[in-house]
Design a protein around this motif. Structure first.
Motif, PDB file in Angstrom:
ATOM      1  N   ARG A 225       0.830  -1.208   0.000  1.00 61.68           N
ATOM      2  CA  ARG A 225       0.000   0.000   0.000  1.00 61.68           C
ATOM      3  C   ARG A 225       0.868   1.264   0.000  1.00 61.68           C
ATOM      4  N   ALA A 226       1.941   1.262   0.789  1.00 64.78           N
ATOM      5  CA  ALA A 226       2.808   2.439   0.867  1.00 64.78           C
ATOM      6  C   ALA A 226       3.411   2.776  -0.496  1.00 64.78           C
ATOM      7  N   VAL A 227       3.802   1.743  -1.249  1.00 66.79           N
ATOM      8  CA  VAL A 227       4.378   1.971  -2.584  1.00 66.79           C
ATOM      9  C   VAL A 227       3.304   2.473  -3.540  1.00 66.79           C
ATOM     10  N   VAL A 228       2.148   1.808  -3.531  1.00 65.53           N
ATOM     11  CA  VAL A 228       1.048   2.208  -4.417  1.00 65.53           C
ATOM     12  C   VAL A 228       0.662   3.664  -4.168  1.00 65.53           C
ATOM     13  N   SER A 236      -7.616   7.220  -8.319  1.00 64.12           N
ATOM     14  CA  SER A 236      -7.183   5.941  -7.747  1.00 64.12           C
ATOM     15  C   SER A 236      -8.191   5.446  -6.726  1.00 64.12           C
ATOM     16  N   GLU A 237      -8.442   4.149  -6.777  1.00 71.00           N
ATOM     17  CA  GLU A 237      -9.467   3.516  -5.942  1.00 71.00           C
ATOM     18  C   GLU A 237      -8.820   2.336  -5.214  1.00 71.00           C
ATOM     19  N   HIS A 238      -8.974   2.274  -3.887  1.00 75.22           N
ATOM     20  CA  HIS A 238      -8.387   1.204  -3.088  1.00 75.22           C
ATOM     21  C   HIS A 238      -9.485   0.391  -2.419  1.00 75.22           C
ATOM     22  N   HIS A 239      -9.316  -0.942  -2.418  1.00 70.47           N
ATOM     23  CA  HIS A 239     -10.216  -1.829  -1.673  1.00 70.47           C
ATOM     24  C   HIS A 239      -9.350  -2.780  -0.845  1.00 70.47           C
ATOM     25  N   ALA A 240      -9.415  -2.651   0.472  1.00 72.58           N
ATOM     26  CA  ALA A 240      -8.741  -3.599   1.366  1.00 72.58           C
ATOM     27  C   ALA A 240      -9.808  -4.554   1.897  1.00 72.58           C
ATOM     28  N   TYR A 241      -9.660  -5.836   1.618  1.00 69.00           N
ATOM     29  CA  TYR A 241     -10.676  -6.818   2.002  1.00 69.00           C
ATOM     30  C   TYR A 241     -10.293  -7.464   3.334  1.00 69.00           C
ATOM     31  N   GLU A 242     -11.067  -7.153   4.351  1.00 69.02           N
ATOM     32  CA  GLU A 242     -10.771  -7.573   5.719  1.00 69.02           C
ATOM     33  C   GLU A 242     -10.789  -9.097   5.821  1.00 69.02           C
ATOM     34  N   GLY A 243      -9.688  -9.654   6.316  1.00 69.61           N
ATOM     35  CA  GLY A 243      -9.594 -11.092   6.531  1.00 69.61           C
ATOM     36  C   GLY A 243      -9.182 -11.885   5.312  1.00 69.61           C
ATOM     37  N   ALA A 244      -9.190 -11.252   4.137  1.00 70.53           N
ATOM     38  CA  ALA A 244      -8.825 -11.975   2.914  1.00 70.53           C
ATOM     39  C   ALA A 244      -7.324 -12.218   2.864  1.00 70.53           C
ATOM     40  N   MET A 245      -6.923 -13.290   2.190  1.00 71.03           N
ATOM     41  CA  MET A 245      -5.521 -13.671   2.085  1.00 71.03           C
ATOM     42  C   MET A 245      -4.952 -13.212   0.744  1.00 71.03           C
ATOM     43  N   HIS A 246      -3.945 -13.887   0.223  1.00 74.95           N
ATOM     44  CA  HIS A 246      -3.168 -13.350  -0.900  1.00 74.95           C
ATOM     45  C   HIS A 246      -3.942 -13.281  -2.210  1.00 74.95           C
ATOM     46  N   GLU A 247      -4.676 -14.322  -2.540  1.00 77.00           N
ATOM     47  CA  GLU A 247      -5.336 -14.379  -3.849  1.00 77.00           C
ATOM     48  C   GLU A 247      -6.781 -13.885  -3.728  1.00 77.00           C
ATOM     49  N   VAL A 248      -6.976 -12.566  -3.741  1.00 80.69           N
ATOM     50  CA  VAL A 248      -8.338 -12.040  -3.550  1.00 80.69           C
ATOM     51  C   VAL A 248      -9.264 -12.448  -4.690  1.00 80.69           C
ATOM     52  N   LEU A 249      -8.701 -12.722  -5.875  1.00 77.47           N
ATOM     53  CA  LEU A 249      -9.534 -13.170  -6.998  1.00 77.47           C
ATOM     54  C   LEU A 249      -9.946 -14.636  -6.851  1.00 77.47           C
ATOM     55  N   ASN A 250      -9.381 -15.320  -5.840  1.00 67.92           N
ATOM     56  CA  ASN A 250      -9.748 -16.710  -5.528  1.00 67.92           C
ATOM     57  C   ASN A 250     -10.291 -16.831  -4.109  1.00 67.92           C
ATOM     58  N   GLU A 251     -10.644 -15.710  -3.511  1.00 72.14           N
ATOM     59  CA  GLU A 251     -11.079 -15.715  -2.108  1.00 72.14           C
ATOM     60  C   GLU A 251     -12.559 -16.086  -1.994  1.00 72.14           C
ATOM     61  N   THR A 252     -13.016 -16.237  -0.754  1.00 72.54           N
ATOM     62  CA  THR A 252     -14.414 -16.581  -0.512  1.00 72.54           C
ATOM     63  C   THR A 252     -15.343 -15.452  -0.963  1.00 72.54           C
ATOM     64  N   ASN A 253     -14.810 -14.234  -1.085  1.00 73.28           N
ATOM     65  CA  ASN A 253     -15.595 -13.091  -1.579  1.00 73.28           C
ATOM     66  C   ASN A 253     -15.152 -12.680  -2.978  1.00 73.28           C
TER      67      ASN A 253
END
Length: 269
Positions: A225-228, A236-253
């Motif tokens: 995040r600091a680099v971005v 610019s639009e940021h979405h931090a997904y609480e509790g999600a792990m590395h692969e957000v495109l493969n996450e439960t959400n």
């Protein structure tokens, strides 16, 4: 709506590149997808299908040394000279097949590092940039492995990819995924690219969507995040997904994440 992907091969900077193509009739835009370390573009079938349904003609190379492309497995030596240049060659192919359509770039993890560097060097080609858990930050703990000789055999733990255990199980069983340890030249190339990215330039007016899981153990969210935030422009639009792990495109959400991607694309188009 679903489509059958086809594959083609092109000459890359360091060997033949295998490119996945998910075609879209009456496409509104071209989506270039850049996958992560050790994996391959075929793992993004569900993402590509959702984007095709949204109006994207999708192109995704297996990076050099990954998947079905040529090269020693997961051996990377110079991101600018090979992976970024290869991505530009795929962009040439995709744009030539879709004259006049806008180009959007999506990169995950290592693919996010490649996409970030691509935007720094070729941002004028892009209508939008999407970064998913990008492997940014020269302070990443993984670079501590460079102080060890030999580098220990510590392959990636599939359990840290997603809260959905099926994702880690499929990853572990995937014979096209590299399951070995980091190689020293690869870590050195990662570090050199991370430092080059941090030196700039920024993204200027290029619209950015940045998505990241707060429980990412591979690319700590605060580091990336600091680099971005240093590189981003006014749109610019940021979405931090609480509790999600590395692969957000493969996450439960994952449906929520993909919906954020398509909403961003609609806005920048």
């Amino acid at each position: 709506m679903s489509t059958t992907s086809s594959t083609l091969e092109i000459a890359g900077r360091a060997g033949r590149l295998h490119v996945h193509h998910w075609p879209c009739e009456n496409a509104r835009y071209v989506l270039l997808l850049s996958h992560g370390y050790g994996e391959h573009a075929g793992r993004y079938e569900h993402v590509a299908q959702a984007l095709v349904a949204h109006g994207a003609d999708v192109y995704a190379p297996d990076h050099h040394g990954h998947g079905l492309s040529e090269g020693d497995r997961a051996l990377l030596t110079d991101f600018d000279a090979v992976q970024v240049a290869d991505l530009d060659a795929v962009a040439d192919l995709a744009v030539a097949a879709n004259p006049g359509l806008p180009l959007v770039l999506l990169g995950h993890s290592m693919g996010g590092l490649i996409a970030t560097r691509y935007a720094q060097l070729h941002g004028e080609r892009l209508r939008g940039l999407i970064l998913s858990g990008p492997a940014l930050g020269a302070e990443n703990p993984m670079f501590g492995l460079l102080e060890l000789d030999p580098i220990p055999d510590v392959p990636l733990d599939p359990a840290v990819l997603s809260r959905d255990p099926a994702v880690g199980e499929a990853y572990a069983a995937d014979t096209l995924v590299y399951h070995g340890p980091f190689q020293r030249p690869t870590l050195e190339a990662f570090l050199a690219s991370a430092k080059a990215i941090e030196a700039g330039p920024g993204f200027g007016d290029l619209p950015l969507l940045y998505v990241h899981g707060t429980e990412d153990q591979l690319v700590p969210y605060p580091l990336a995040r600091a680099v971005v935030e240093r590189l981003q422009g006014p749109d610019s639009e940021h979405h931090a997904y609480e509790g999600a792990m590395h692969e957000v495109l493969n996450e439960t959400n994952k449906d929520e994440v993909i919906a954020a991607v398509t909403a961003f694309v609609d806005r920048v188009l």
